[in-house]
Design a protein around this motif. Structure first.
Motif, PDB file in Angstrom:
ATOM      1  N   GLY A  54       0.362  -1.189   0.083  1.00  0.00           N
ATOM      2  CA  GLY A  54       0.175   0.001   0.296  1.00  0.00           C
ATOM      3  C   GLY A  54       0.206   1.354  -0.127  1.00  0.00           C
ATOM      4  O   GLY A  54       0.485   2.279   0.401  1.00  0.00           O
ATOM      5  N   GLY A  55       1.762   1.010   0.290  1.00  0.00           N
ATOM      6  CA  GLY A  55       3.213   2.750   0.122  1.00  0.00           C
ATOM      7  C   GLY A  55       2.405   3.069  -1.558  1.00  0.00           C
ATOM      8  O   GLY A  55       2.634   2.319  -2.065  1.00  0.00           O
ATOM      9  N   GLU A  56       3.591   4.450  -1.702  1.00  0.00           N
ATOM     10  CA  GLU A  56       3.197   5.222  -2.620  1.00  0.00           C
ATOM     11  C   GLU A  56       4.368   5.696  -3.254  1.00  0.00           C
ATOM     12  O   GLU A  56       5.376   6.442  -2.188  1.00  0.00           O
ATOM     13  N   VAL A  57       5.530   5.595  -3.644  1.00  0.00           N
ATOM     14  CA  VAL A  57       6.311   6.062  -4.179  1.00  0.00           C
ATOM     15  C   VAL A  57       6.088   7.349  -4.692  1.00  0.00           C
ATOM     16  O   VAL A  57       5.516   7.836  -6.581  1.00  0.00           O
ATOM     17  N   LEU A  58       6.522   8.499  -4.595  1.00  0.00           N
ATOM     18  CA  LEU A  58       6.359   9.685  -5.131  1.00  0.00           C
ATOM     19  C   LEU A  58       7.525  10.391  -5.497  1.00  0.00           C
ATOM     20  O   LEU A  58       7.442  11.478  -6.243  1.00  0.00           O
TER      21      LEU A  58
END
Length: 205
Positions: free
Chosen positions: A62-66
């Motif tokens: 669920g992590g988002e790569v910014l």
């Protein structure tokens, strides 16, 4: 080594996120002989696969790569997570990756607990306003800790580096402390004038 960031929500939404991304985008990655590059290549394919595998695990959770997270020359990568126990907050990666957890402003005390309970204890790097309370809470957290300052890590000529608690003996490389680890100290007294009395000179004052 893993890099974690804990940022309170009002700061994150009031320009910190945009500033962080814009500054990271300025970091030039490439061949080490070109001194205009700040970051070089990872050492080989196994390292690349391990680092990018960690990024994929974070995304799957669920992590988002910014920013970053691609190319063979791995770009500085920022992952935004909603889980302070996510894999890139806990696993060693040894790559140019930081995972950021944004917490509610009112949850400051609990965020310090998260930092204090993280393992192992290499380096903490904090920008805070409640400096005294933070120092008291985190006094035994890490071998190296930075408050409102850039993180020097193990850069030669900067802050001596050593790991604490479950991660090492906290000796500091490039300091006299590491020298003491390798020697056995002895105290030697030698009299050159002969013994005249049992009293010490301080007894005569």
């Amino acid at each position: 080594m893993r890099c974690r960031g804990y940022v309170f929500s009002s700061l994150w939404s009031s320009g910190f996120k945009d500033l962080l991304l814009s500054e990271v985008a300025k970091i030039k990655v490439g061949s080490p002989p070109d001194f205009s590059n700040f970051i070089g290549f990872v050492i080989g394919r196994p390292a690349y696969d391990k680092i990018m595998g960690s990024v994929q695990k974070a995304k799957d959770a669920g992590g988002e790569v910014l920013i970053g997270g691609h190319r063979y020359v791995i770009q500085p990568t920022i992952i935004l997570t909603r889980d302070p126990e996510s894999i890139t907050m806990k696993e060693d990666i040894f790559g140019p990756i930081i995972t950021v957890y944004v917490y509610d402003d009112a949850d400051y005390e609990n965020s310090l607990e998260l930092v204090d309970n993280a393992s192992p204890y290499w380096t903490d790097w904090l920008y805070v306003t409640l400096l005294t309370a933070t120092k008291n809470k985190l006094r035994d957290t890490a071998g190296n800790i930075y408050y409102n300052e850039k993180c020097a890590g193990a850069v030669m000529g900067q802050q001596p580096y050593g790991r604490a608690r479950a991660s090492g003996t906290n000796d500091k490389a490039r300091s006299i402390i590491i020298f003491h680890r390798s020697v056995s100290a002895r105290s030697l007294n030698e009299n050159f004038v002969g013994l005249e009395d049992f009293q010490y000179p301080s007894n005569l004052i």
